[in-house]
Write a protein that holds these residues in place. Structure first.
Motif, short mmCIF file in Angstrom:
data_model
loop_
_atom_site.label_atom_id
_atom_site.label_comp_id
_atom_site.label_asym_id
_atom_site.label_seq_id
_atom_site.Cartn_x
_atom_site.Cartn_y
_atom_site.Cartn_z
N LEU A 1 0.82 -0.95 -0.58
CA LEU A 1 0.39 0.03 -0.04
C LEU A 1 0.86 1.21 0.21
CD1 LEU A 1 -2.63 -1.23 2.50
CD2 LEU A 1 -3.37 -0.93 0.11
N LEU A 2 2.12 1.02 1.15
CA LEU A 2 2.89 2.51 0.65
C LEU A 2 3.42 2.20 -0.38
CD1 LEU A 2 4.99 4.17 2.83
CD2 LEU A 2 5.61 2.42 3.41
N TYR A 3 3.57 1.54 -1.46
CA TYR A 3 4.74 1.40 -2.35
C TYR A 3 3.75 2.06 -3.68
CZ TYR A 3 6.41 0.66 -7.10
OH TYR A 3 7.68 0.56 -8.56
N GLN A 4 2.61 1.69 -3.44
CA GLN A 4 1.47 3.05 -4.26
C GLN A 4 1.39 4.55 -4.03
OE1 GLN A 4 -1.91 -0.07 -4.60
NE2 GLN A 4 -0.62 -1.27 -3.52
N TYR A 5 0.69 4.13 -3.37
CA TYR A 5 0.98 5.66 -2.63
C TYR A 5 1.98 6.64 -3.22
CZ TYR A 5 -0.60 9.70 0.55
OH TYR A 5 -0.53 11.12 0.62
N TYR A 6 3.85 6.01 -2.87
CA TYR A 6 4.94 6.84 -2.69
C TYR A 6 5.46 6.90 -4.19
CZ TYR A 6 9.90 7.15 -1.85
OH TYR A 6 11.12 7.66 -1.63
N VAL A 7 5.07 6.21 -5.10
CA VAL A 7 5.67 6.32 -6.89
C VAL A 7 4.76 7.43 -7.39
CG1 VAL A 7 5.45 5.81 -8.84
CG2 VAL A 7 5.70 4.32 -6.80
N PRO A 8 3.38 8.02 -6.78
CA PRO A 8 2.70 9.57 -7.54
C PRO A 8 3.67 10.18 -6.82
CG PRO A 8 0.91 7.28 -7.26
CD PRO A 8 2.53 6.71 -6.38
N PHE A 9 3.95 10.75 -5.85
CA PHE A 9 4.50 11.80 -4.70
C PHE A 9 5.71 11.59 -5.62
CE2 PHE A 9 6.96 12.60 -1.33
CZ PHE A 9 6.10 13.98 -0.45
N ILE A 10 6.62 10.97 -5.93
CA ILE A 10 7.73 11.09 -6.53
C ILE A 10 7.81 11.58 -7.81
CG2 ILE A 10 9.90 10.35 -7.33
CD1 ILE A 10 9.47 7.46 -5.41
N ILE A 11 6.59 11.42 -8.20
CA ILE A 11 6.66 11.96 -9.76
C ILE A 11 6.26 13.70 -8.96
CG2 ILE A 11 5.67 12.09 -12.04
CD1 ILE A 11 5.20 9.02 -11.38
N GLY A 12 5.46 13.56 -8.42
CA GLY A 12 4.97 15.03 -7.75
C GLY A 12 6.06 16.40 -7.51
N THR A 13 7.47 15.34 -6.92
CA THR A 13 8.41 16.51 -6.57
C THR A 13 8.43 17.96 -6.65
OG1 THR A 13 9.49 14.38 -5.70
CG2 THR A 13 10.99 16.31 -5.92
N PRO A 14 9.00 17.90 -8.16
CA PRO A 14 9.47 19.60 -8.63
C PRO A 14 7.39 21.03 -8.38
CG PRO A 14 9.21 18.02 -10.41
CD PRO A 14 8.80 17.41 -9.23
N ILE A 15 6.51 20.18 -8.68
CA ILE A 15 5.48 20.95 -8.28
C ILE A 15 5.54 21.31 -6.63
CG2 ILE A 15 3.15 21.26 -8.45
CD1 ILE A 15 3.01 19.43 -10.75
N TYR A 16 5.46 20.53 -5.47
CA TYR A 16 5.41 20.43 -4.10
C TYR A 16 6.73 21.68 -4.19
CZ TYR A 16 5.59 19.13 0.28
OH TYR A 16 5.90 19.80 2.26
N LEU A 17 7.67 21.33 -4.73
CA LEU A 17 8.58 22.39 -3.24
C LEU A 17 8.89 23.46 -4.52
CD1 LEU A 17 12.28 19.85 -3.74
CD2 LEU A 17 10.42 20.26 -1.87
N LEU A 18 8.42 23.77 -5.55
CA LEU A 18 7.84 24.79 -6.30
C LEU A 18 7.05 25.56 -5.17
CD1 LEU A 18 9.75 24.21 -9.45
CD2 LEU A 18 10.58 26.20 -8.07
N LEU A 19 6.31 24.91 -5.27
CA LEU A 19 4.47 25.40 -4.83
C LEU A 19 5.05 25.82 -3.29
CD1 LEU A 19 1.59 26.08 -4.79
CD2 LEU A 19 1.38 23.85 -4.11
N MET A 20 5.49 25.24 -2.49
CA MET A 20 5.60 25.36 -1.23
C MET A 20 6.47 26.40 -0.38
SD MET A 20 2.67 23.89 0.25
CE MET A 20 3.51 24.02 1.69
N CYS A 21 7.41 26.17 -1.15
CA CYS A 21 8.33 27.63 -1.12
C CYS A 21 7.58 28.63 -1.83
CB CYS A 21 10.39 27.16 -2.07
SG CYS A 21 11.12 26.12 -1.34
N SER A 22 7.63 29.16 -3.01
CA SER A 22 7.08 30.40 -3.53
C SER A 22 6.15 31.03 -2.91
CB SER A 22 6.58 29.78 -4.53
OG SER A 22 7.50 29.34 -5.15
N ILE A 23 4.89 29.94 -1.89
CA ILE A 23 4.17 30.29 -0.78
C ILE A 23 4.34 31.21 0.18
CG2 ILE A 23 2.84 30.06 0.98
CD1 ILE A 23 0.82 28.89 -1.37
N HIS A 24 5.84 31.05 0.35
CA HIS A 24 6.69 31.89 1.29
C HIS A 24 6.70 33.66 1.12
CE1 HIS A 24 7.21 28.77 4.78
NE2 HIS A 24 7.72 27.91 4.85
#
Length: 586
Positions: free
Chosen positions: A133-156
């Motif tokens: 179950l963890l693996y199934q959740y983890y893979v899409p999370f990895i692919i979304g890395t650039p969106i997450y990092l850029l969004l959450m830093c830009s919020i600041h």
């Protein structure tokens, strides 16, 4: 002059704190609420093993969050300080450098994690079903890395650019999309736990598109300056400064990852899967509390940054006190609510087994007792980070993260079983505050009288003669002018200079009153006067509509600003956090 307060007060800082607080809490939700929502929906739609699997992702998500703290919060602190010093060029170059670093990190993170996703899942759990179950959740999370990092830093950056409401709107939309798609993907489309992760990434993508619009608008005071790439020495200097400032906050978050890994192992060894179910609910309730901790603490950071850049130490103290009051109330209220009514919260996560509920109730209550201590530990961590006392903030990170918690969890777990592990969460927070008290005491003694209280602010070199606050009305403008003429003359300022100071303050206040004429409320004005034998500096800060006195459209009329320019040697203007700040030199 009935509404004039002839002394400094916290009105402007408190109003700015209030303006930023809710958006900052909602911004914190962008990191935390997605996992809570995923946990609740997955627990109800897919069962409690899916709830536990998502909680096992917490170390990875905390690692990502630590990166956004390291670069987002670190960079925004530098940007706020630079704006307080009216250095727009440095602010833009730090902003650009951060984006370049985040894109490079995203590529590295994806390249490392995708091939190793299965192995990393095995490290997080030995249970075969939970690992799948963890693996199934983890893979899409990895692919979304650039969106997450850029969004959450830009919020600041958006918050530091005086648009906290827009930052919160991004968060609301991103999480609304995530929530709607959770039901669609896990419910209607039967995509399982992977659907939950895909919904989260899609929500971030929508938020990223919204965020991008800010930096192409005229309202943005932050702009890309890629000339920094032609100066690698300065680029790495900015990078080092970001890391240095953001390190303590990021380290605190990274150590939460280490803490979670150890606690997951200890709890699974002592309490098995039932213990992990209880810890999952405790962890989610702590995530909810952390929204307020992050919101209250991070709200004060850009305010402290600007005030520190202006050497406005009263403003620094006002911001800290406001954050402390917010956290005191919120932590106690949430603690009492959980202690009184834990069962409805537990059932909300889809846990219905009487045995699991019975095991989770004491865990929830004991964990809630740690909330006040947790709140103030992180408040002090962020405060000392913002005031550039990096050694102290780093020490808090390490002490709070692992130094006390892990040994106490091992010892108490051995003697009292799973209940001892829950009590170790409280011991860690109380112990952290005790250690911080003695560190602060040692710093004051070592300073030789420079620091007189726990704020650890040195205020001996600013030559401040007077500080006062008042409402920006024409009546108050005239009244303050009369007061200043008398006060300055009595304090050794020659009459001609005292009169020029009084006139300059009156005209600036009158201009502020004119700008806000017809509005529902008056602006609040802070005046600080610095004087020595050669020069007088008047710092004027107001929270009224934006207006640059250097671009006065009444240049050829006898406007208030024309008078100020005529009697001054130099006038400088900057705008930061929605404040107009004018420096007048006589």
């Amino acid at each position: 002059m009935s509404s004039t307060v002839l002394g400094r007060n916290a009105v402007t800082v408190n109003k700015k704190y209030t303006e930023y607080f809710l958006p900052t809490v909602l911004t914190a939700m962008a990191t935390n609420i997605a996992m809570i929502v995923d946990s609740i929906i997955a627990g109800n739609l897919l069962g409690q093993n899916s709830l536990a699997a998502i909680n096992l992702m917490s170390p990875i998500s905390q690692l990502y969050f630590s990166i956004t703290i390291l670069f987002g919060l670190g960079a925004s602190s530098i940007i706020s300080f630079a704006k307080g010093r009216r250095d727009e060029k440095q602010a833009n170059r730090v902003f650009t450098s951060t984006f370049i670093v985040l894109i490079a990190l995203s590529v590295i993170f994806i390249a490392i994690q995708l091939p190793l996703a299965d192995s990393i899942s095995s490290l997080l759990t030995k249970d075969a079903e939970l690992k799948s179950l963890l693996y199934q959740y983890y893979v899409p999370f990895i692919i979304g890395t650039p969106i997450y990092l850029l969004l959450m830093c830009s919020i600041h950056f958006v918050r530091a650019d005086a648009r906290p409401a827009f930052a919160s709107n991004i968060v609301i939309v991103a999480n609304a999309v995530n929530l709607g798609l959770d039901f669609l993907f896990m419910g209607a489309f039967k995509m399982g736990i992977a659907g939950s992760s895909i919904a989260t990434v899609t929500g971030y993508a929508v938020g990223f598109v919204m965020m991008s619009t800010h930096f192409i608008m005229k309202k943005s005071t932050l702009h890309f300056d890629f000339s920094i790439l032609r100066n690698p020495v300065q680029f790495f200097k900015f990078l080092g400064k970001m890391v240095t400032i953001g390190l303590s906050g990021a380290l605190g978050t990274m150590l939460i990852t280490v803490k979670m890994l150890f606690l997951n192992t200890i709890i699974q060894s002592i309490g098995g899967s039932a213990g992990m179910v209880s810890y999952s609910v405790c962890s989610s309730s702590q995530i909810f509390m952390s929204m307020f901790i992050t919101g209250a603490s991070q709200t004060m950071i850009p305010i402290i940054g600007v005030c520190l850049g202006e050497k406005d130490y009263d403003g620094v103290r006002y911001a800290f006190r406001r954050a402390a009051r917010v956290l005191a109330v919120s932590s106690v209220v949430i603690m009492l609510f959980i202690c009184i009514e834990p069962e409805p919260i537990i059932k909300f996560f889809g846990i219905t087994s009487p045995t699991d509920i019975a095991n989770t109730v004491p865990a929830m209550r004991i964990n809630a007792l740690s909330f006040p201590g947790l709140s103030f530990s992180f408040l002090l961590l962020y405060y000392y980070m913002a005031t550039q006392k990096r050694a102290i903030s780093t020490a808090i990170s390490i002490i709070n993260g692992i130094v006390i918690l892990i040994p106490s969890a091992l010892i108490l777990g051995k003697f009292f079983g799973i209940t001892g592990v829950w009590y170790s969460l409280v011991v860690a927070q109380v112990g952290t505050l005790v250690v911080v008290y003695f560190i602060d005491l040692a710093e004051k003694r070592k300073s030789g009288g420079k620091y007189k209280n726990f704020y650890l602010l040195e205020e001996t070199e600013d030559n401040e003669l007077l500080a006062l606050s008042f409402k920006g009305t024409k009546e108050n403008a005239a009244g303050v002018s009369l007061y200043l003429s008398s006060f300055l003359s009595k304090n050794g300022i020659e009459e001609s200079r005292a009169n020029r100071i009084a006139v300059a303050v009156e005209e600036m206040a009158a201009n502020c009153a004119e700008r806000m004429e017809g509005k529902k409320k008056f602006a609040d004005i802070d005046i600080r006067i610095f004087a020595d034998k050669k020069e007088t500096i008047i710092s004027v800060r107001d929270n009224g509509d934006e207006f640059d006195p250097l671009n006065d459209d009444k240049e050829f009329e006898m406007s208030p600003l024309t008078v100020v320019k005529a009697i001054s040697d130099k006038v400088e203007y900057s705008r930061a956090l929605g404040f107009n700040r004018t420096i007048i030199k006589l």
